[in-house]
Design a protein around this motif. Structure first.
Motif, PDB file in Angstrom:
ATOM      1  N   SER A  36       0.865  -1.184   0.000  1.00 34.78           N
ATOM      2  CA  SER A  36       0.000   0.000   0.000  1.00 34.78           C
ATOM      3  C   SER A  36       0.895   1.224   0.000  1.00 34.78           C
ATOM      4  O   SER A  36       2.043   1.182   0.449  1.00 34.78           O
ATOM      5  N   ARG A  37       0.365   2.321  -0.464  1.00 31.98           N
ATOM      6  CA  ARG A  37       1.133   3.577  -0.453  1.00 31.98           C
ATOM      7  C   ARG A  37       1.117   4.173   0.946  1.00 31.98           C
ATOM      8  O   ARG A  37       0.132   4.051   1.664  1.00 31.98           O
ATOM      9  N   TYR A  38       2.216   4.787   1.306  1.00 31.91           N
ATOM     10  CA  TYR A  38       2.311   5.511   2.574  1.00 31.91           C
ATOM     11  C   TYR A  38       3.181   6.727   2.341  1.00 31.91           C
ATOM     12  O   TYR A  38       3.882   6.810   1.335  1.00 31.91           O
ATOM     13  N   SER A  39       3.132   7.688   3.237  1.00 34.45           N
ATOM     14  CA  SER A  39       3.861   8.932   2.974  1.00 34.45           C
ATOM     15  C   SER A  39       4.383   9.554   4.261  1.00 34.45           C
ATOM     16  O   SER A  39       3.959   9.214   5.360  1.00 34.45           O
ATOM     17  N   ASP A  40       5.312  10.474   4.058  1.00 36.51           N
ATOM     18  CA  ASP A  40       5.776  11.334   5.136  1.00 36.51           C
ATOM     19  C   ASP A  40       5.425  12.767   4.719  1.00 36.51           C
ATOM     20  O   ASP A  40       4.582  12.958   3.854  1.00 36.51           O
ATOM     21  N   ASP A  41       6.073  13.752   5.289  1.00 35.38           N
ATOM     22  CA  ASP A  41       5.763  15.143   4.951  1.00 35.38           C
ATOM     23  C   ASP A  41       6.226  15.559   3.560  1.00 35.38           C
ATOM     24  O   ASP A  41       5.856  16.622   3.080  1.00 35.38           O
ATOM     25  N   HIS A  42       7.048  14.717   2.922  1.00 33.68           N
ATOM     26  CA  HIS A  42       7.648  15.111   1.652  1.00 33.68           C
ATOM     27  C   HIS A  42       7.340  14.175   0.480  1.00 33.68           C
ATOM     28  O   HIS A  42       7.237  14.632  -0.652  1.00 33.68           O
ATOM     29  N   PHE A  43       7.269  12.882   0.744  1.00 33.25           N
ATOM     30  CA  PHE A  43       7.183  11.918  -0.339  1.00 33.25           C
ATOM     31  C   PHE A  43       6.107  10.873  -0.089  1.00 33.25           C
ATOM     32  O   PHE A  43       5.702  10.643   1.046  1.00 33.25           O
ATOM     33  N   GLU A  44       5.716  10.213  -1.164  1.00 33.73           N
ATOM     34  CA  GLU A  44       4.844   9.047  -1.086  1.00 33.73           C
ATOM     35  C   GLU A  44       5.706   7.839  -1.428  1.00 33.73           C
ATOM     36  O   GLU A  44       6.533   7.912  -2.346  1.00 33.73           O
ATOM     37  N   TYR A  45       5.524   6.746  -0.705  1.00 31.43           N
ATOM     38  CA  TYR A  45       6.362   5.566  -0.863  1.00 31.43           C
ATOM     39  C   TYR A  45       5.515   4.343  -1.179  1.00 31.43           C
ATOM     40  O   TYR A  45       4.322   4.302  -0.895  1.00 31.43           O
ATOM     41  N   ARG A  46       6.190   3.347  -1.710  1.00 33.66           N
ATOM     42  CA  ARG A  46       5.579   2.044  -1.942  1.00 33.66           C
ATOM     43  C   ARG A  46       6.711   1.041  -2.076  1.00 33.66           C
ATOM     44  O   ARG A  46       7.685   1.282  -2.772  1.00 33.66           O
ATOM     45  N   HIS A  47       6.594  -0.078  -1.385  1.00 36.40           N
ATOM     46  CA  HIS A  47       7.577  -1.140  -1.526  1.00 36.40           C
ATOM     47  C   HIS A  47       7.124  -2.086  -2.626  1.00 36.40           C
ATOM     48  O   HIS A  47       5.932  -2.371  -2.749  1.00 36.40           O
ATOM     49  N   VAL A  48       8.083  -2.561  -3.393  1.00 29.11           N
ATOM     50  CA  VAL A  48       7.821  -3.550  -4.431  1.00 29.11           C
ATOM     51  C   VAL A  48       8.670  -4.766  -4.096  1.00 29.11           C
ATOM     52  O   VAL A  48       9.893  -4.661  -3.966  1.00 29.11           O
ATOM     53  N   ALA A  49       8.020  -5.918  -3.923  1.00 29.31           N
ATOM     54  CA  ALA A  49       8.744  -7.150  -3.603  1.00 29.31           C
ATOM     55  C   ALA A  49       8.669  -8.088  -4.807  1.00 29.31           C
ATOM     56  O   ALA A  49       7.576  -8.426  -5.282  1.00 29.31           O
ATOM     57  N   LEU A  50       9.837  -8.472  -5.285  1.00 28.82           N
ATOM     58  CA  LEU A  50       9.906  -9.391  -6.416  1.00 28.82           C
ATOM     59  C   LEU A  50       9.971 -10.823  -5.911  1.00 28.82           C
ATOM     60  O   LEU A  50      10.624 -11.102  -4.893  1.00 28.82           O
ATOM     61  N   PRO A  51       9.314 -11.759  -6.594  1.00 29.37           N
ATOM     62  CA  PRO A  51       9.386 -13.167  -6.180  1.00 29.37           C
ATOM     63  C   PRO A  51      10.823 -13.676  -6.243  1.00 29.37           C
ATOM     64  O   PRO A  51      11.585 -13.305  -7.148  1.00 29.37           O
ATOM     65  N   LYS A  52      11.190 -14.518  -5.291  1.00 30.59           N
ATOM     66  CA  LYS A  52      12.561 -15.034  -5.257  1.00 30.59           C
ATOM     67  C   LYS A  52      12.937 -15.743  -6.547  1.00 30.59           C
ATOM     68  O   LYS A  52      14.055 -15.603  -7.033  1.00 30.59           O
ATOM     69  N   ASN A  53      12.018 -16.493  -7.127  1.00 32.71           N
ATOM     70  CA  ASN A  53      12.329 -17.188  -8.380  1.00 32.71           C
ATOM     71  C   ASN A  53      12.560 -16.206  -9.522  1.00 32.71           C
ATOM     72  O   ASN A  53      13.307 -16.504 -10.454  1.00 32.71           O
ATOM     73  N   MET A  54      11.940 -15.055  -9.462  1.00 34.73           N
ATOM     74  CA  MET A  54      12.157 -14.034 -10.484  1.00 34.73           C
ATOM     75  C   MET A  54      13.587 -13.505 -10.408  1.00 34.73           C
ATOM     76  O   MET A  54      14.217 -13.250 -11.434  1.00 34.73           O
ATOM     77  N   LEU A  55      14.087 -13.359  -9.193  1.00 33.40           N
ATOM     78  CA  LEU A  55      15.454 -12.859  -9.016  1.00 33.40           C
ATOM     79  C   LEU A  55      16.480 -13.770  -9.686  1.00 33.40           C
ATOM     80  O   LEU A  55      17.529 -13.317 -10.123  1.00 33.40           O
ATOM     81  N   LYS A  56      16.143 -15.061  -9.797  1.00 30.74           N
ATOM     82  CA  LYS A  56      17.063 -16.019 -10.412  1.00 30.74           C
ATOM     83  C   LYS A  56      17.191 -15.839 -11.921  1.00 30.74           C
ATOM     84  O   LYS A  56      18.169 -16.287 -12.506  1.00 30.74           O
ATOM     85  N   VAL A  57      16.200 -15.196 -12.556  1.00 33.09           N
ATOM     86  CA  VAL A  57      16.260 -15.036 -14.013  1.00 33.09           C
ATOM     87  C   VAL A  57      16.552 -13.603 -14.457  1.00 33.09           C
ATOM     88  O   VAL A  57      16.712 -13.339 -15.640  1.00 33.09           O
TER      89      VAL A  57
END
Length: 97
Positions: A36-57
């Motif tokens: 989900s998006r979250y923010s502080d006083d300056h920016f909006e953030y979002r984490h993106v997690a890639l599947p471990k098997n994707m990292l292998k390719v």
């Protein structure tokens, strides 16, 4: 290595995927997790997690050789991996699990 050092390693030119590299990543598109998006006083953030098997390719040159984690990617690179974010989103830090 601290997070400032990881953030500093941004390439000058994007390294675009070949057609065969891109084809190997297609199966993972629906498995990418967006927080989900979250923010502080300056920016909006979002984490993106890639599947471990994707990292292998993902090509090895997309990784930092010192840490083994994904390096900071330019917009053309992360979009090429299939990550979808709104305009203006910047990849600024990486984490490993």
């Amino acid at each position: 290595m601290d997070s400032k050092a990881r953030r500093a390693k941004v390439p000058q030119q994007p390294r675009m995927l070949t057609e065969s590299e891109r084809a190997r990543l297609d199966e993972f598109q629906d498995l990418i997790h967006y927080s989900s998006r979250y923010s502080d006083d300056h920016f909006e953030y979002r984490h993106v997690a890639l599947p471990k098997n994707m990292l292998k390719v993902i090509p090895k040159d997309y990784f930092d050789p010192e840490t083994g984690t994904l390096r900071i990617l330019l917009e053309e690179e992360w979009r090429g991996l299939g990550i979808t974010q709104s305009l203006g989103w910047v990849h600024y830090e990486t984490h490993s699990t």
